[in-house]
Enzyme design. Structure first.
Site, PDB file in Angstrom:
ATOM      1  N   SER A  49       0.827  -1.210   0.000  1.00 37.77           N
ATOM      2  CA  SER A  49       0.000   0.000   0.000  1.00 37.77           C
ATOM      3  C   SER A  49       0.863   1.262   0.000  1.00 37.77           C
ATOM      4  O   SER A  49       1.633   1.485  -0.922  1.00 37.77           O
ATOM      5  CB  SER A  49      -0.973  -0.026   1.184  1.00 37.77           C
ATOM      6  OG  SER A  49      -1.895   1.046   1.097  1.00 37.77           O
TER       7      SER A  49
ATOM      8  N   HIS B 114      -7.979  -0.250  -0.528  1.00 30.86           N
ATOM      9  CA  HIS B 114      -7.829  -1.379  -1.444  1.00 30.86           C
ATOM     10  C   HIS B 114      -9.144  -2.011  -1.857  1.00 30.86           C
ATOM     11  O   HIS B 114      -9.273  -3.232  -1.934  1.00 30.86           O
ATOM     12  CB  HIS B 114      -6.862  -2.418  -0.853  1.00 30.86           C
ATOM     13  CG  HIS B 114      -5.568  -1.798  -0.476  1.00 30.86           C
ATOM     14  ND1 HIS B 114      -4.774  -1.159  -1.392  1.00 30.86           N
ATOM     15  CD2 HIS B 114      -4.957  -1.631   0.726  1.00 30.86           C
ATOM     16  CE1 HIS B 114      -3.715  -0.655  -0.775  1.00 30.86           C
ATOM     17  NE2 HIS B 114      -3.822  -0.918   0.503  1.00 30.86           N
TER      18      HIS B 114
END
Length: 311
Positions: A86, A195
């Site tokens: 991420s 996400h």
């Protein structure tokens, strides 16, 4: 044989994480540069109160990763690959020579603000441990609806998956997981639903900001945490960084991809050692170690040893 540096994502943050960095000239220079770019004392970002904000968390993870790598590599040690989970993709791109540190700071500041503004409360992420991917997808199908959105977010290991969505939806999935008799649910220290499609619009806004930033072809192997494979071109890298907030993380596949490419040494940058634990499930041979708790000269020696084997 090859080496890999990995950078953790949101949820790994710890109060005081910038103050605990090694007191090296490289770290001090990095903190100073970050302060000048952001126009603030960056040591104010790592208090428990400050870390309640997504922007502060993501900036701390970026700064810590870049600062520690600059210290690690200053003695001539080299590395072959980088990968980030991420937000960890941003320090990975900086270390790979693809994204300037100043540009990364400005983009991450915007990224954190966009994510926090999109979902200021009532959303987040939850880890499900003990259930395989198919079982989790079955639970999501039972709960997800427009009023109760919940999605697959991270594939961390064979039996560790992260979901993202509304608090109510995640709670419903967690109760189903516990009811299965094998699942454990743990809410993560992440206040936004990363996400998943809920962050598509903030990602589009960030992509527009990326359009004015100059990127370079990575000098090191850059492994995408979303695609679980190397990215070599500038435009695919731009896309990967801008949109990783709304794409599923395949960290299991990323680590497996690195191992299959000959990586036998993984070093996890601060803070913590979560990615180190996950990598041990993949690395049948070689070493995985966290920067935190290790001596800097020991890590440098491990990198030099791996480099000598690679010749």
């Amino acid at each position: 044989m090859s080496s890999l540096l990995v950078f953790p994502g949101q949820g790994a943050q710890q109060p005081g994480m910038l103050r605990r960095l090694p007191q090296t000239p490289e770290v001090q220079a990095c903190l100073q540069e970050a302060g000048e770019v952001l126009g603030q004392d960056v040591l104010t970002l790592d208090s428990a109160e400050a870390l309640a904000a997504t922007r502060a968390v993501q900036l701390c993870l970026l700064i810590a990763g870049v600062a520690c790598v600059r210290s690690l590599l200053q003695a001539g040690a080299t590395v072959n690959y980088v990968a980030g989970l991420s937000i960890g993709a941003y320090p990975a791109a900086v270390v790979a020579g693809a994204l300037g540190f100043a540009d990364a700071l400005r983009l991450v500041s915007l990224r954190g603000e966009l994510m926090q503004q999109a979902y200021p409360q009532g959303y987040g992420m939850t880890a499900l441990i003990g259930l395989d991917l198919g079982a989790v997808e079955g639970l999501l199908a039972q709960v997800h609806s427009p009023r109760m959105p919940v999605y697959l977010a991270n594939i961390n290991a064979d039996n560790q998956v992260v979901i993202a969505g509304s608090d109510a939806a995640m709670q419903a999935v967690a109760e189903l997981a516990r009811g299965s008799g094998v699942g454990v649910a743990r809410r993560l220290a992440v206040s936004v639903p990363s996400h998943c499609p809920l962050l598509e619009q903030p990602a589009q806004t960030l992509a527009a900001a990326f359009a004015g930033v100059t990127l370079q072809v990575p000098r090191l192997g850059y492994l995408s945490g979303s695609r679980a494979r190397p990215i070599r071109g500038v435009e695919p890298l731009r896309d990967d960084l801008a949109f990783n907030m709304c794409r599923v993380v395949d960290w299991r596949g990323t680590v497996q991809s690195a191992y299959e490419r000959g990586v036998r040494l993984q070093i996890e940058l601060p803070p913590g050692a979560v990615l180190t634990g996950l990598a041990r499930r993949v690395f049948e041979q070689g070493s995985v170690i966290a920067f935190d708790g290790a001596r800097l000269d020991t890590l440098q020696a491990l990198l030099r040893e791996e480099e000598s084997r690679d010749r």
